[in-house]
Write an enzyme that holds these catalytic residues in place. Structure first.
Site, short mmCIF file in Angstrom:
data_model
loop_
_atom_site.label_atom_id
_atom_site.label_comp_id
_atom_site.label_asym_id
_atom_site.label_seq_id
_atom_site.Cartn_x
_atom_site.Cartn_y
_atom_site.Cartn_z
NE ARG A 46 11.54 25.01 -2.07
CZ ARG A 46 10.73 25.96 -1.59
NH1 ARG A 46 11.19 26.89 -0.78
NH2 ARG A 46 9.43 25.97 -1.90
CE LYS A 137 16.70 10.85 4.26
NZ LYS A 137 17.57 12.05 4.32
CE LYS A 220 21.91 9.33 4.23
NZ LYS A 220 21.46 10.18 3.13
#
Ligand code: 13P
Length: 341
Positions: A46, A137, A220
């Protein structure tokens, strides 16, 4: 809360010619993405994958205003020991952090979910700010189906989004407010329009009740599109026109910018739709991208976990970033896709 500072960061996130890279896949989601390219989802893999994106220096500098990170990534170092957050900052891009804790089933609403993560959020925001995050977010999801989304789902998720946004602003962090109407069903584009309208009306009402300053957020949303299984497809022009119409009906002009999610659209569709909206023009907010899949599908495939593929993966990422950057200016052309990496 220093509203001038929040407004400055929000404006930088939606600066024309740039957009946001959503690289905040949770452990489960990144595993699914890696499974698809035959790569084991280990912490090192990752790290290697995300490092290759953040080291795509020219694309990061020119086209990427901010990067949304996952809890693991904001704490990770590149192979040479440089914090990944530093790589992003060195490219002149702004680090951000996903702070929701995912979805849980909503009681009495079969098939529906509510996003959790408010408990202890203030303390986590303080820590993330110390690690370099300037924005955050939180994603709420709404599935369209028979009698769905329910009012219970729309209210619970709207309230949570507003509580999150208020906490962020109180801690000096710009909240990305993400209410996502999913495109999984067989519904037509007008059903998506109606649900998106209801959801956005509720979200902005809740933001008002929680005293969130609209000048210091980035919205968003999904675009208004037919469900993936719908027989009735929509043209690029129809998507652009209906998306702009619902946003104008629901989003106050105090909001500096709207950064769309790609939500399962193809790479090129996501670019074409954004471009068409910016060609229409005249919107009171900046219109840009905050794409996950539509920026990363191509580089993930090109990389496939092999070190020798890193340059090809970086070219694929740079290409999509450039195409979407052009779309924020209404200057993308389908022919440009053929001159691909
Ligand atoms: P997609 O562009 O793949 O929808 O991801 C954006 C995102 O951040 C979803 O929360």
């Amino acid at each position: 809360m220093n509203l001038a500072e929040l407004n400055k960061v929000a404006k930088a996130m939606v600066a024309p010619g740039k957009g946001i890279l959503a690289a905040d896949e949770s452990s489960g989601t990144i595993k699914r993405r890696f499974d698809a390219i035959g790569v084991e989802s280990t912490a090192d893999n990752r790290r290697d994958y995300r490092e290759l994106l953040f080291r795509t220096t020219d694309a990061m500098k020119n086209y990427i205003s901010g990067v949304i990170l996952y809890d693991e990534t904001i704490r990770q170092n590149a192979k040479d020991g440089t914090p990944l957050v530093k790589l992003i900052e060195q490219a002149g891009s702004i680090p951000g952090i996903k702070v929701d804790k995912g979805t849980k089933p909503l009681p009495f609403c079969p098939g529906e979910v509510v996003t959790e993560g408010l408990d202890g959020l203030r303390e986590r925001l303080v820590e993330y700010r110390g690690l370099g995050a300037k924005f955050a977010k939180w994603r709420a999801v709404y599935d369209i189906g028979p009698r769905m989304p329910s009012y219970a789902c729309i209210r619970a998720n709207g309230h949570a989004l507003a509580r999150y946004a208020a906490l962020c602003q109180d801690e000096g962090i710009v909240p990305i407010v993400e209410p996502e109407v999913l495109m999984d069903g067989d519904h037509d584009i007008d059903t998506c329009y109606e649900v998106t309208e209801f959801v956005l009306k509720e979200v902005f009402q809740e933001l008002y009740y929680q005293k969130v300053a609209l000048e210091g957020i980035v919205l968003k949303p999904n675009m208004v599109v037919p469900g993936k299984k719908s027989q009735k497809r929509a043209s690029v022009e129809e998507v652009a026109e209906k998306t702009l119409r619902v946003l104008k009906a629901c989003v106050p002009s105090a909001v500096p910018g709207i950064a769309f999610l790609s939500g399962g659209q193809s790479d090129e569709e996501a670019t074409a739709h954004l471009d068409a909206m910016n060609r229409i023009g005249g919107a009171p907010w900046k219109l840009t991208f905050s794409y996950g899949r539509a920026l990363q599908a191509a580089p993930q495939k090109a990389w496939s976990g092999k070190p020798e593929n890193v340059p090809a993966a970086q070219r694929a990422f740079a290409h999509r970033a450039k195409m979407n950057a052009l779309a924020t200016l209404g200057q993308w052309q389908p022919e440009l896709e053929k001159i691909a990496a």
